[in-house]
Design a protein around this motif. Sequence first.
Motif, PDB file in Angstrom:
ATOM      1  N   MET A   1      44.955  39.810  35.626  1.00 15.97           N
ATOM      2  CA  MET A   1      44.493  39.208  34.410  1.00 15.97           C
ATOM      3  C   MET A   1      42.988  39.010  34.549  1.00 15.97           C
ATOM      4  SD  MET A   1      45.643  35.625  32.695  1.00 15.97           S
ATOM      5  CE  MET A   1      47.121  36.356  32.057  1.00 15.97           C
ATOM      6  N   ALA A   2      42.241  39.524  33.583  1.00 11.45           N
ATOM      7  CA  ALA A   2      40.785  39.382  33.604  1.00 11.45           C
ATOM      8  C   ALA A   2      40.379  38.024  33.057  1.00 11.45           C
ATOM      9  CB  ALA A   2      40.149  40.489  32.781  1.00 11.45           C
ATOM     10  N   LEU A   3      39.498  37.371  33.770  1.00 10.20           N
ATOM     11  CA  LEU A   3      38.951  36.073  33.364  1.00 10.20           C
ATOM     12  C   LEU A   3      37.435  36.182  33.431  1.00 10.20           C
ATOM     13  CD1 LEU A   3      41.279  33.852  35.563  1.00 10.20           C
ATOM     14  CD2 LEU A   3      41.458  34.169  33.104  1.00 10.20           C
ATOM     15  N   GLY A   4      36.841  36.738  32.390  1.00 12.80           N
ATOM     16  CA  GLY A   4      35.410  36.991  32.439  1.00 12.80           C
ATOM     17  C   GLY A   4      35.117  37.982  33.553  1.00 12.80           C
ATOM     18  N   PRO A   5      34.180  37.667  34.445  1.00 15.16           N
ATOM     19  CA  PRO A   5      33.859  38.587  35.533  1.00 15.16           C
ATOM     20  C   PRO A   5      34.867  38.523  36.687  1.00 15.16           C
ATOM     21  CG  PRO A   5      32.468  36.663  35.691  1.00 15.16           C
ATOM     22  CD  PRO A   5      33.264  36.517  34.414  1.00 15.16           C
ATOM     23  N   TYR A   6      35.867  37.673  36.566  1.00 19.29           N
ATOM     24  CA  TYR A   6      36.864  37.497  37.621  1.00 19.29           C
ATOM     25  C   TYR A   6      38.153  38.227  37.276  1.00 19.29           C
ATOM     26  CZ  TYR A   6      33.854  33.669  39.099  1.00 19.29           C
ATOM     27  OH  TYR A   6      32.793  32.919  39.507  1.00 19.29           O
ATOM     28  N   THR A   7      38.904  38.579  38.299  1.00 18.85           N
ATOM     29  CA  THR A   7      40.246  39.127  38.134  1.00 18.85           C
ATOM     30  C   THR A   7      41.196  38.251  38.928  1.00 18.85           C
ATOM     31  OG1 THR A   7      39.384  41.366  37.920  1.00 18.85           O
ATOM     32  CG2 THR A   7      41.725  41.151  38.455  1.00 18.85           C
ATOM     33  N   GLY A  21      47.815  33.029  44.762  1.00 17.95           N
ATOM     34  CA  GLY A  21      47.339  34.197  44.053  1.00 17.95           C
ATOM     35  C   GLY A  21      45.973  34.574  44.605  1.00 17.95           C
ATOM     36  N   THR A  22      45.419  35.642  44.067  1.00 18.33           N
ATOM     37  CA  THR A  22      44.098  36.062  44.517  1.00 18.33           C
ATOM     38  C   THR A  22      43.146  36.104  43.328  1.00 18.33           C
ATOM     39  OG1 THR A  22      44.648  38.400  44.264  1.00 18.33           O
ATOM     40  CG2 THR A  22      44.988  37.423  46.441  1.00 18.33           C
ATOM     41  N   LEU A  23      41.935  35.739  43.576  1.00 15.98           N
ATOM     42  CA  LEU A  23      40.881  35.777  42.576  1.00 15.98           C
ATOM     43  C   LEU A  23      39.742  36.579  43.178  1.00 15.98           C
ATOM     44  CD1 LEU A  23      40.020  34.625  39.775  1.00 15.98           C
ATOM     45  CD2 LEU A  23      38.895  32.793  41.029  1.00 15.98           C
ATOM     46  N   THR A  24      39.270  37.566  42.441  1.00 15.16           N
ATOM     47  CA  THR A  24      38.166  38.381  42.930  1.00 15.16           C
ATOM     48  C   THR A  24      37.062  38.434  41.890  1.00 15.16           C
ATOM     49  OG1 THR A  24      39.148  40.424  42.074  1.00 15.16           O
ATOM     50  CG2 THR A  24      39.653  39.853  44.358  1.00 15.16           C
TER      51      THR A  24
END
Length: 70
Positions: A1-7, A21-24
């Motif tokens: 799921m895209a959250l602005g510049p984050y995935t 979960g992972t956030l990149t």
Amino acid sequence: MALGPYTYLPAPVHASATANGTLTRGGLPVALAETETLLRDFLEAMSRLEADLARRWVGSDGRSAFPRPE
């Protein structure tokens, strides 16, 4: 799921309580330790709101549920 510049990729539903979960951002990991549950709950709430809005927006006859100004 895209959250602005984050995935964000949530932990599997049946994962152990220690699995996060992972956030990149830009391919680099962002630490998620204490915010995993809060972020997951927020995204689930937003998904429910989006589904409810979509259901209300279009009436059963295919027209908008909101009157148009004349």
